[in-house]
Design a protein around this motif. Structure first.
Motif, PDB file in Angstrom:
ATOM      1  N   SER A   1       3.949  10.970   3.065  1.00 61.28           N
ATOM      2  CA  SER A   1       2.593  11.540   2.874  1.00 61.28           C
ATOM      3  C   SER A   1       2.575  13.171   3.040  1.00 61.28           C
ATOM      4  O   SER A   1       1.876  13.931   2.344  1.00 61.28           O
TER       5      SER A   1
ATOM      6  N   ASN B   1       5.869   6.230   6.014  1.00 61.00           N
ATOM      7  CA  ASN B   1       4.432   6.633   5.190  1.00 61.00           C
ATOM      8  C   ASN B   1       4.150   7.865   5.388  1.00 61.00           C
ATOM      9  O   ASN B   1       3.544   8.438   4.711  1.00 61.00           O
TER      10      ASN B   1
ATOM     11  N   GLN C   1       3.919  14.879   0.199  1.00 61.58           N
ATOM     12  CA  GLN C   1       2.964  15.155  -1.169  1.00 61.58           C
ATOM     13  C   GLN C   1       2.032  16.336  -0.941  1.00 61.58           C
ATOM     14  O   GLN C   1       1.301  16.840  -1.612  1.00 61.58           O
TER      15      GLN C   1
ATOM     16  N   ASN D   1       2.736   1.717  -3.308  1.00 60.47           N
ATOM     17  CA  ASN D   1       1.792   2.131  -4.352  1.00 60.47           C
ATOM     18  C   ASN D   1       1.232   3.623  -3.960  1.00 60.47           C
ATOM     19  O   ASN D   1       0.240   4.245  -4.789  1.00 60.47           O
ATOM     20  N   GLY D   2       1.618   4.249  -3.019  1.00 67.11           N
ATOM     21  CA  GLY D   2       1.217   5.665  -2.723  1.00 67.11           C
ATOM     22  C   GLY D   2      -0.101   5.741  -1.864  1.00 67.11           C
ATOM     23  O   GLY D   2      -0.424   6.816  -1.563  1.00 67.11           O
ATOM     24  N   HIS D   3      -0.551   4.602  -1.235  1.00 61.65           N
ATOM     25  CA  HIS D   3      -1.669   4.642  -0.493  1.00 61.65           C
ATOM     26  C   HIS D   3      -1.174   4.784   1.001  1.00 61.65           C
ATOM     27  O   HIS D   3      -1.369   3.703   1.815  1.00 61.65           O
ATOM     28  N   PHE D   4      -0.787   5.721   1.525  1.00 64.02           N
ATOM     29  CA  PHE D   4      -0.027   6.084   2.626  1.00 64.02           C
ATOM     30  C   PHE D   4      -0.990   5.731   3.830  1.00 64.02           C
ATOM     31  O   PHE D   4      -0.468   5.190   4.737  1.00 64.02           O
ATOM     32  N   LYS D   5      -2.318   6.208   3.790  1.00 64.74           N
ATOM     33  CA  LYS D   5      -3.212   5.991   4.776  1.00 64.74           C
ATOM     34  C   LYS D   5      -3.431   4.614   4.895  1.00 64.74           C
ATOM     35  O   LYS D   5      -3.572   4.084   6.366  1.00 64.74           O
ATOM     36  N   HIS D   6      -3.736   3.952   4.077  1.00 63.28           N
ATOM     37  CA  HIS D   6      -3.991   2.507   3.998  1.00 63.28           C
ATOM     38  C   HIS D   6      -2.878   1.675   4.682  1.00 63.28           C
ATOM     39  O   HIS D   6      -2.944   0.717   5.654  1.00 63.28           O
ATOM     40  N   ALA D   7      -1.499   2.202   4.184  1.00 67.93           N
ATOM     41  CA  ALA D   7      -0.320   1.459   4.703  1.00 67.93           C
ATOM     42  C   ALA D   7      -0.076   1.942   6.061  1.00 67.93           C
ATOM     43  O   ALA D   7       0.130   0.789   6.960  1.00 67.93           O
TER      44      ALA D   7
ATOM     45  N   GLN E   1       0.891  -1.144   0.091  1.00 74.04           N
ATOM     46  CA  GLN E   1       0.114   0.037  -0.112  1.00 74.04           C
ATOM     47  C   GLN E   1       0.726   1.227   0.040  1.00 74.04           C
ATOM     48  O   GLN E   1       0.616   2.277  -0.808  1.00 74.04           O
TER      49      GLN E   1
END
Length: 187
Positions: free
Chosen positions: A112, A108, A115, A66-72, A63
């Motif tokens: 985040s 992460n 960005q 792939n740039g899905h930091f909150k999920h990670a 996660q």
């Protein structure tokens, strides 16, 4: 006497058969563990349900990748939660592994925050500042658990160089608040 020899041969045959079955089972387990280790080393997702901790770790890592930091961050945070009563003996998390989990959470959060946009006046957004402060706390926790974690030391110094003390934060816009949890209508 031949009857006695036949019984010994039968017993030795059973021991040999049991040994072969156990060897086959151990080879199967070694192969299964090897697949999980290769997936972890290559950064792939572990799909084996026998290793729920490793599966969740690899999923959280993917996660973040792939740039899905909150999920990670959520995935890594769930790994730090104490196991449920029926799962207590499944996998023990040692201090070094906790340190690595905090390190991944911090990475992460840091990514985040990077960005988030900076205004034209050089002011950092409130969300980015929050991410940076949380990343700093996670790096410090990782170092508290494992003082020899060189990567955490380096990333913490990098983070501290990104957030100098003279950067101002933008006031958060109260009109952007989510009100979905307010009750609808009057009682």
């Amino acid at each position: 006497m031949t009857n006695r020899i036949n019984r010994k041969n039968q017993l030795l045959g059973l021991v040999l058969l049991a040994g072969l079955l156990c060897t086959a089972y151990e080879c199967y387990q070694i192969n299964k563990i090897g697949k999980v280790n290769r997936a972890l080393l290559s950064g792939d997702v572990v799909n084996d349900e026998s290793y729920p901790f490793h599966k969740k770790f690899s999923d959280a890592y993917q996660q973040g990748k792939n740039g899905h930091f909150k999920h990670a961050i959520q995935g890594f945070g769930q790994l730090l939660a104490p196991p449920k009563m029926q799962q207590e003996d499944t996998f023990a998390i040692n201090q070094n592994l906790k340190s690595q989990i905090h390190f991944n959470i911090a990475n992460n959060l840091f990514r985040s925050g990077l960005q988030r946009l900076v205004t034209a006046e050089g002011e950092i957004q409130e969300e980015a500042k929050f991410d940076y402060m949380q990343a700093k706390a996670s790096y410090e926790q990782a170092l508290k658990l494992n003082p020899n974690a060189q990567e955490a030391k380096f990333n913490l110094s990098l983070l501290l160089s990104v957030i100098p003390g003279n950067i101002k934060t933008v006031a958060q816009d109260p009109s952007g608040m989510e009100i979905s949890n307010l009750p609808q209508g009057l009682p």
